[in-house]
Design an enzyme around this catalytic site. Structure first.
Site, short mmCIF file in Angstrom:
data_model
loop_
_atom_site.label_atom_id
_atom_site.label_comp_id
_atom_site.label_asym_id
_atom_site.label_seq_id
_atom_site.Cartn_x
_atom_site.Cartn_y
_atom_site.Cartn_z
N GLY A 122 0.85 -1.18 0.00
CA GLY A 122 0.00 0.00 0.00
C GLY A 122 0.88 1.23 0.00
N THR A 123 0.39 2.33 -0.52
CA THR A 123 1.26 3.50 -0.66
C THR A 123 0.80 4.67 0.20
OG1 THR A 123 0.14 3.88 -2.75
CG2 THR A 123 2.29 2.83 -2.84
N THR A 124 0.37 5.76 -0.38
CA THR A 124 0.37 7.04 0.33
C THR A 124 -0.81 7.24 1.28
OG1 THR A 124 1.47 7.96 -1.59
CG2 THR A 124 0.56 9.51 0.00
#
Length: 275
Positions: A44-46
């Site tokens: 997962g990122t931001t």
């Protein structure tokens, strides 16, 4: 009144209860061992968090990536952990989601045993311990780096924390973000953030920061109006948790795009959303 479950363990930690009385059910990230380093897992990122005039807001994009490949377009990265706290996850998606769910159960268990909810500082400490327990897996590449935020009923204010992979926790005074696009989201918030922002202004700041991150970072998902995929945005104030509806996020996004089309990309810094 303090309750117990009749086993050997008599404390208020759900993880310790499992470890002592039901070890076969306990979450053991260390068991991933060396094999984890050979795995390609979705990340997962931001995600971001910041204070506004009623409390604190947490937001996250919906994309999960596996190297250069899209693993999922609609992963949830922001979770309410109880009535007045939230966690936003970044890192290896599976362990991160598991940690968010376990955190919610930990807080529910504590409240049932002790008869009252844990204070916000105690909740941040609990998450710090869970991140420290994940360190063996982190050393093999399964890093989980969340943000934690909530409304402190005793101090009557929103508060937020970031963590490092060893479980070190650091309270932030205004805002923070993490994940592959975290640097760009943070730069965006530097230009737009102010503590006395109204709820509509805060929503627009969050959407703008995630849009800026998606512009610069291929691992961050932007708003997908074709598929109808919008970021998760959750507010926390004295009255509790409230998630922003997709219709409001879309309006904020359209307003940002309209300003950019007119050559004014950061008008929200000059007085907030325009009606």
């Amino acid at each position: 009144m303090r309750f117990g479950f009749g086993g050997t363990y008599q404390g208020s930690s759900f993880s310790e209860l499992l470890r002592v009385d039901h070890p076969e059910l306990a979450w053991d990230p260390g068991s991933l061992g060396k094999a984890a380093s050979d795995l390609s897992v979705p990340h997962g990122t931001t995600v971001l968090a910041f204070k506004y005039n009623d409390g604190v807001i947490v937001a996250g994009d919906r994309l999960a990536t596996e190297g250069l490949r899209v693993a999922s377009r609609d992963v949830q990265k922001v979770y309410a952990t109880d009535a007045h706290s939230m966690i936003a996850i970044a890192g290896a998606a599976g362990p991160a989601i598991e940690m968010a769910r376990l955190m919610r159960i930990e807080l529910e268990h504590y409240e049932k045993i002790e008869g009252e909810p844990l204070e916000l500082d105690g909740k941040a400490n609990k998450l710090s311990q869970m991140i420290r327990a994940n360190l063996p897996a982190a050393m093999q590449g399964m890093v989980v780096v969340p943000l934690f935020a909530g409304y402190d009923l005793r101090r009557e204010q929103g508060r937020l924390w970031k963590f490092d992979v060893t479980g070190g926790r650091y309270e932030e005074a205004e805002f923070d973000s993490t994940g592959s696009g975290g640097l760009y989201a943070r730069e965006s918030l530097k230009k737009s953030h102010h503590d006395d922002a109204s709820r509509p202004e805060a929503l627009e700041m969050a959407v703008q920061a995630l849009t800026d991150a998606a512009d610069e970072d291929r691992g961050t998902g932007g708003i997908d109006t074709v598929r109808g995929i919008f970021p998760t945005v959750i507010y926390c104030s004295n009255s509790g948790i409230d998630q922003a509806p997709e219709s409001e996020i879309r309006v904020a996004f359209d307003r940002i795009m309209e300003r950019r089309a007119n050559g004014n990309g950061h008008a929200a810094t000059d007085g907030g959303p325009q009606s």
